[in-house]
Design a protein around this motif. Structure first.
Motif, PDB file in Angstrom:
ATOM      1  N   ALA A   4       0.834  -1.203   0.000  1.00 33.63           N
ATOM      2  CA  ALA A   4       0.000   0.000   0.000  1.00 33.63           C
ATOM      3  C   ALA A   4       0.869   1.254   0.000  1.00 33.63           C
ATOM      4  O   ALA A   4       0.563   2.233  -0.702  1.00 33.63           O
ATOM      5  CB  ALA A   4      -0.938  -0.001   1.200  1.00 33.63           C
ATOM      6  N   GLN A   5       1.960   1.244   0.751  1.00 36.18           N
ATOM      7  CA  GLN A   5       2.861   2.394   0.803  1.00 36.18           C
ATOM      8  C   GLN A   5       3.562   2.600  -0.549  1.00 36.18           C
ATOM      9  O   GLN A   5       3.744   3.732  -0.993  1.00 36.18           O
ATOM     10  CB  GLN A   5       3.923   2.214   1.909  1.00 36.18           C
ATOM     11  N   GLU A   6       3.942   1.512  -1.196  1.00 34.66           N
ATOM     12  CA  GLU A   6       4.577   1.617  -2.517  1.00 34.66           C
ATOM     13  C   GLU A   6       3.590   2.158  -3.550  1.00 34.66           C
ATOM     14  O   GLU A   6       3.962   2.975  -4.394  1.00 34.66           O
ATOM     15  CB  GLU A   6       5.122   0.259  -2.962  1.00 34.66           C
ATOM     16  N   LEU A   7       2.339   1.714  -3.482  1.00 33.59           N
ATOM     17  CA  LEU A   7       1.317   2.213  -4.409  1.00 33.59           C
ATOM     18  C   LEU A   7       1.112   3.712  -4.222  1.00 33.59           C
ATOM     19  O   LEU A   7       1.002   4.459  -5.199  1.00 33.59           O
ATOM     20  CB  LEU A   7       0.006   1.460  -4.226  1.00 33.59           C
ATOM     21  N   THR A   8       1.070   4.145  -2.972  1.00 36.29           N
ATOM     22  CA  THR A   8       0.924   5.579  -2.688  1.00 36.29           C
ATOM     23  C   THR A   8       2.106   6.353  -3.252  1.00 36.29           C
ATOM     24  O   THR A   8       1.932   7.413  -3.869  1.00 36.29           O
ATOM     25  CB  THR A   8       0.790   5.817  -1.168  1.00 36.29           C
TER      26      THR A   8
END
Length: 164
Positions: A121-125
């Motif tokens: 999720a952090q990488e997608l953000t």
């Protein structure tokens, strides 16, 4: 209708189609995509960027890039028609074609390389932050440029043919 006017009409059609595409994208697609989650936004942009590479898009995008200078050349020595078309060609070449090829396309290619299913999720953000703001800013520039170019072509169409 003379061949030169028919050619100018096709130039106007192609430039109007690309201006309309970018305009409608700015008023509907970008705001709609902006409401999606990071994963949804990135997946949708990957899909759209792949789908737009088709002959219909290339007719208006590449066609305008080729037709504008050819129309301009055909109207050399015609006074204001020539200068309007020259301005349209320059605005389109730099503001629409150039911005797309040097700005939006590299961002699209970088986005296409991202494996969304293996990203946290952090990488997608982080991916979205690197992509969305820059892409939308560049898209706004090419939208304004394509509309300005189209208006200049329309003005050329409305200007009396004055062969000196």
């Amino acid at each position: 209708m003379t061949t030169i006017n028919l050619f100018l009409l096709v130039t106007a059609l192609a430039s109007g189609l690309i201006a309309g595409l970018f305009y409608s994208y700015s008023c509907s697609v970008n705001p709609g995509l902006g409401t999606l989650s990071d994963a949804g936004y990135l997946a949708a942009m990957q899909s759209i960027n792949r789908a737009i590479l088709n002959p219909v898009f290339f007719f208006s995008f590449m066609g305008t890039f080729l037709l504008l200078p050819l129309s301009t050349y055909q109207h050399f020595g015609t006074g204001s028609r020539f200068y309007l078309l020259l301005a349209a060609a320059v605005v389109y070449a730099i503001g629409t074609f150039g911005v797309t090829m040097l700005g939006n396309v590299p961002l699209n290619e970088a986005l296409d390389k991202i494996n969304l299913s293996n990203s946290s999720a952090q990488e997608l953000t982080a991916h979205r932050l690197r992509f969305e703001v820059s892409w939308n800013r560049l898209h706004a520039i090419r939208t304004y440029a394509s509309i300005i170019s189209f208006v200049l072509v329309l003005l050329a169409c409305l200007t009396a043919f004055d062969k000196n």
